[in-house]
Scaffold this motif. Structure first.
Motif, PDB file in Angstrom:
ATOM      1  N   GLU A 277       3.528   8.633   0.379  1.00 35.76           N
ATOM      2  CA  GLU A 277       4.055   7.809   1.474  1.00 35.76           C
ATOM      3  C   GLU A 277       3.896   6.357   1.095  1.00 35.76           C
ATOM      4  O   GLU A 277       2.784   5.908   0.750  1.00 35.76           O
ATOM      5  CB  GLU A 277       3.265   8.107   2.748  1.00 35.76           C
ATOM      6  CG  GLU A 277       3.814   7.432   3.976  1.00 35.76           C
ATOM      7  CD  GLU A 277       3.066   7.897   5.220  1.00 35.76           C
ATOM      8  OE1 GLU A 277       3.636   8.684   5.987  1.00 35.76           O
ATOM      9  OE2 GLU A 277       1.915   7.475   5.428  1.00 35.76           O
ATOM     10  N   LYS A 278       5.014   5.636   1.079  1.00 34.68           N
ATOM     11  CA  LYS A 278       4.950   4.190   0.851  1.00 34.68           C
ATOM     12  C   LYS A 278       4.794   3.549   2.210  1.00 34.68           C
ATOM     13  O   LYS A 278       5.635   3.761   3.095  1.00 34.68           O
ATOM     14  CB  LYS A 278       6.203   3.732   0.123  1.00 34.68           C
ATOM     15  CG  LYS A 278       6.210   4.253  -1.310  1.00 34.68           C
ATOM     16  CD  LYS A 278       7.352   3.728  -2.130  1.00 34.68           C
ATOM     17  CE  LYS A 278       7.063   4.011  -3.612  1.00 34.68           C
ATOM     18  NZ  LYS A 278       8.179   3.600  -4.470  1.00 34.68           N
ATOM     19  N   LEU A 279       3.723   2.833   2.405  1.00 36.49           N
ATOM     20  CA  LEU A 279       3.415   2.336   3.744  1.00 36.49           C
ATOM     21  C   LEU A 279       4.278   1.127   4.060  1.00 36.49           C
ATOM     22  O   LEU A 279       4.802   0.476   3.163  1.00 36.49           O
ATOM     23  CB  LEU A 279       1.921   2.055   3.869  1.00 36.49           C
ATOM     24  CG  LEU A 279       1.110   3.349   3.675  1.00 36.49           C
ATOM     25  CD1 LEU A 279      -0.367   3.080   3.500  1.00 36.49           C
ATOM     26  CD2 LEU A 279       1.331   4.320   4.831  1.00 36.49           C
TER      27      LEU A 279
ATOM     28  N   PRO B 210      -9.322   8.581  -3.367  1.00 34.62           N
ATOM     29  CA  PRO B 210      -9.191   9.939  -2.836  1.00 34.62           C
ATOM     30  C   PRO B 210      -7.779  10.230  -2.320  1.00 34.62           C
ATOM     31  O   PRO B 210      -7.017   9.308  -2.021  1.00 34.62           O
ATOM     32  CB  PRO B 210     -10.168   9.962  -1.649  1.00 34.62           C
ATOM     33  CG  PRO B 210     -10.987   8.733  -1.766  1.00 34.62           C
ATOM     34  CD  PRO B 210     -10.180   7.741  -2.530  1.00 34.62           C
ATOM     35  N   SER B 211      -7.483  11.500  -2.213  1.00 33.03           N
ATOM     36  CA  SER B 211      -6.220  11.951  -1.622  1.00 33.03           C
ATOM     37  C   SER B 211      -5.956  11.252  -0.303  1.00 33.03           C
ATOM     38  O   SER B 211      -6.837  11.152   0.551  1.00 33.03           O
ATOM     39  CB  SER B 211      -6.300  13.464  -1.373  1.00 33.03           C
ATOM     40  OG  SER B 211      -5.211  13.899  -0.575  1.00 33.03           O
ATOM     41  N   TRP B 212      -4.747  10.740  -0.163  1.00 33.99           N
ATOM     42  CA  TRP B 212      -4.169  10.235   1.085  1.00 33.99           C
ATOM     43  C   TRP B 212      -4.774   8.909   1.563  1.00 33.99           C
ATOM     44  O   TRP B 212      -4.427   8.417   2.630  1.00 33.99           O
ATOM     45  CB  TRP B 212      -4.234  11.309   2.181  1.00 33.99           C
ATOM     46  CG  TRP B 212      -3.039  11.282   3.082  1.00 33.99           C
ATOM     47  CD1 TRP B 212      -3.054  11.234   4.464  1.00 33.99           C
ATOM     48  CD2 TRP B 212      -1.651  11.313   2.711  1.00 33.99           C
ATOM     49  NE1 TRP B 212      -1.759  11.232   4.949  1.00 33.99           N
ATOM     50  CE2 TRP B 212      -0.883  11.281   3.883  1.00 33.99           C
ATOM     51  CE3 TRP B 212      -0.970  11.356   1.477  1.00 33.99           C
ATOM     52  CZ2 TRP B 212       0.521  11.286   3.880  1.00 33.99           C
ATOM     53  CZ3 TRP B 212       0.414  11.362   1.464  1.00 33.99           C
ATOM     54  CH2 TRP B 212       1.132  11.327   2.658  1.00 33.99           C
ATOM     55  N   ALA B 213      -5.678   8.312   0.781  1.00 35.86           N
ATOM     56  CA  ALA B 213      -6.177   6.978   1.136  1.00 35.86           C
ATOM     57  C   ALA B 213      -5.139   5.944   0.699  1.00 35.86           C
ATOM     58  O   ALA B 213      -4.625   6.021  -0.422  1.00 35.86           O
ATOM     59  CB  ALA B 213      -7.499   6.708   0.425  1.00 35.86           C
ATOM     60  N   PRO B 214      -4.803   4.977   1.558  1.00 31.21           N
ATOM     61  CA  PRO B 214      -3.865   3.927   1.145  1.00 31.21           C
ATOM     62  C   PRO B 214      -4.447   3.125  -0.022  1.00 31.21           C
ATOM     63  O   PRO B 214      -5.620   2.748  -0.004  1.00 31.21           O
ATOM     64  CB  PRO B 214      -3.735   3.056   2.393  1.00 31.21           C
ATOM     65  CG  PRO B 214      -4.125   3.946   3.530  1.00 31.21           C
ATOM     66  CD  PRO B 214      -5.190   4.850   2.971  1.00 31.21           C
ATOM     67  N   VAL B 215      -3.618   2.903  -1.040  1.00 29.86           N
ATOM     68  CA  VAL B 215      -4.031   2.180  -2.251  1.00 29.86           C
ATOM     69  C   VAL B 215      -3.083   1.001  -2.457  1.00 29.86           C
ATOM     70  O   VAL B 215      -1.865   1.164  -2.390  1.00 29.86           O
ATOM     71  CB  VAL B 215      -3.957   3.105  -3.493  1.00 29.86           C
ATOM     72  CG1 VAL B 215      -4.299   2.327  -4.771  1.00 29.86           C
ATOM     73  CG2 VAL B 215      -4.886   4.302  -3.339  1.00 29.86           C
TER      74      VAL B 215
ATOM     75  N   ALA C 158       0.825  -1.212   0.000  1.00 29.39           N
ATOM     76  CA  ALA C 158       0.000   0.000   0.000  1.00 29.39           C
ATOM     77  C   ALA C 158       0.859   1.262   0.000  1.00 29.39           C
ATOM     78  O   ALA C 158       1.919   1.312   0.630  1.00 29.39           O
ATOM     79  CB  ALA C 158      -0.918  -0.005   1.211  1.00 29.39           C
ATOM     80  N   SER C 159       0.395   2.253  -0.733  1.00 25.49           N
ATOM     81  CA  SER C 159       1.009   3.579  -0.661  1.00 25.49           C
ATOM     82  C   SER C 159      -0.114   4.604  -0.730  1.00 25.49           C
ATOM     83  O   SER C 159      -1.249   4.278  -1.095  1.00 25.49           O
ATOM     84  CB  SER C 159       1.993   3.790  -1.812  1.00 25.49           C
ATOM     85  OG  SER C 159       1.299   3.800  -3.043  1.00 25.49           O
ATOM     86  N   ARG C 160       0.215   5.826  -0.340  1.00 22.52           N
ATOM     87  CA  ARG C 160      -0.798   6.883  -0.467  1.00 22.52           C
ATOM     88  C   ARG C 160      -0.122   8.151  -0.946  1.00 22.52           C
ATOM     89  O   ARG C 160       1.061   8.387  -0.687  1.00 22.52           O
ATOM     90  CB  ARG C 160      -1.530   7.104   0.842  1.00 22.52           C
ATOM     91  CG  ARG C 160      -0.640   7.459   2.016  1.00 22.52           C
ATOM     92  CD  ARG C 160      -1.510   7.592   3.250  1.00 22.52           C
ATOM     93  NE  ARG C 160      -0.709   7.876   4.438  1.00 22.52           N
ATOM     94  CZ  ARG C 160      -1.234   8.160   5.620  1.00 22.52           C
ATOM     95  NH1 ARG C 160      -2.552   8.190   5.766  1.00 22.52           N
ATOM     96  NH2 ARG C 160      -0.462   8.418   6.645  1.00 22.52           N
ATOM     97  N   SER C 161      -0.894   8.954  -1.645  1.00 18.29           N
ATOM     98  CA  SER C 161      -0.359  10.213  -2.154  1.00 18.29           C
ATOM     99  C   SER C 161      -1.485  11.243  -2.123  1.00 18.29           C
ATOM    100  O   SER C 161      -2.667  10.901  -1.981  1.00 18.29           O
ATOM    101  CB  SER C 161       0.176  10.022  -3.580  1.00 18.29           C
ATOM    102  OG  SER C 161      -0.856   9.604  -4.422  1.00 18.29           O
TER     103      SER C 161
END
Ligand code: GTQ
Length: 345
Positions: A339-341, A306-311, A270-273
């Motif tokens: 952010e790479k989780l 959406p913005s900042w949701a982990p994908v 998961a990552s988020r941006s």
């Protein structure tokens, strides 16, 4: 605590169009993105296609000017927005139809979903639209679409309309002629600017890429080669971004776009941006987890993160995802974060 005196003060402030910041500060300046945009998914075969085809029998492309089913984010209904900053829709033109020539401040991208035989014309040059092709109509350029072929053609439209309207900078115009006269033969821009070369001492006059079609066959072949050569990124698989060949930057000032291959069996981290992102499935089947939602997808399905949701993505067979976002605008303004989780142990 709201005292009687404060309430009285607020009432008098209100009459003067003045408001107390301390009542809204945490909503106004959240500690991290708090988007109204929610994760959402549209099945092409079940949701989009039947409705768009039905519209095709009831209104012509010329009558509609653009016959498009707008994909509205469930958190942003009534605003013609798929994210806070982007518009998306699925456009149909049936055999023999045209969508007349116009121009607008908004920049547009197209990603072809189904059908062959249609074209988009930009500033006097036509390009064929084939499934998987990525096509630009930059800000201020005249463009029209036509389908001299034998089958309906559908594509995903992405526009920066909410950004243009945020700044109140929208202008648009119709061209007198319904279709642009062809001024250059097909493939001219790709030869001139898209062969890792440009005309000698070329200087860009526009902020957008001078090529306006990025054929799927080329992009797909690059992904395949890189998948063989590796490495496969644990978060993104094999992911490339479309560029303006003159600058190496994003193809247009506001919109970034990407194509990624997820090999069969891929189980992504998961990552988020901060760039809310619209995805369209070019090939294959799999699942994407966005926050707490999981969407199971097949070719031509469309979904939004959406913005900042982990994908995180998983592929059951070789899969290719197209995506676009406002990352170009965010980076230009110094706002973008990723952010790479933490990887699973
Ligand atoms: O094809 O020019 O989906 O102007 C929305 C506005 C498509 C287009 C849309 C447009 C277009």
């Amino acid at each position: 605590m709201e005292t009687a005196e404060l309430r009285d003060l607020y009432a008098r402030m209100n009459q003067k169009n003045i408001a107390p910041l301390w009542e809204v500060l945490s909503r106004l300046v959240p500690s991290e993105p708090n988007p109204a945009c929610v994760p959402a998914f549209w099945s092409f075969d079940r949701d989009i296609r039947p409705l768009v085809i039905e519209a095709g029998g009831l209104i012509t492309a010329k009558q509609a000017e653009r016959r498009v089913a707008v994909l509205e984010n469930p958190g942003l209904r009534g605003q013609s927005q798929i994210t806070q900053s982007l518009y998306a829709g699925v456009q149909l033109i049936t055999p023999g139809e045209i969508a007349t020539s116009h121009c607008h401040t908004a920049s547009a991208i197209r990603f072809v979903l189904e059908g062959e035989g249609a074209y988009t014309a930009v500033e006097g040059e036509r390009t064929a639209m084939r499934p998987g092709d990525f096509i630009l109509t930059p800000s201020g350029t005249f463009h029209d679409h036509g389908n001299p072929g034998r089958e309906p053609v559908m594509w995903l439209d992405g526009l920066d309309v909410p950004i243009v309207n945020l700044f109140d900078t929208s202008f648009s115009a119709h061209q007198q002629e319904e279709m642009q006269a062809v001024a250059r033969s097909e493939g001219d821009a790709l030869a001139r600017y898209g062969a890792n070369m440009v005309p000698v001492e070329y200087e860009a006059r526009s902020r957008s890429a001078p090529v306006f079609c990025y054929p799927y066959s080329r992009s797909r072949e690059a992904l395949e080669t890189l998948r063989r050569n590796g490495p496969i990124d644990p978060w993104h698989g094999v992911k490339l971004q479309y560029i303006n060949p003159v600058t190496g930057g994003y193809p247009m000032p506001t919109i970034a776009a990407f194509l990624q291959l997820l090999p069969s069996g891929f189980r992504g981290e998961a990552s988020r941006s901060t760039d809310s992102t619209v995805y369209a499935v070019a090939e294959g089947r799999g699942r994407t987890r966005i926050g707490t939602a999981t969407f199971t997808w097949a070719p031509r399905d469309i979904f939004v993160a959406p913005s900042w949701a982990p994908v995180s993505h998983q592929a059951d067979e070789d899969a290719v995802l197209f995506s676009f976002s406002d990352r170009a605008a965010q980076k230009a303004l110094g706002l973008w974060r990723e952010e790479k989780l933490q990887r699973r142990p």
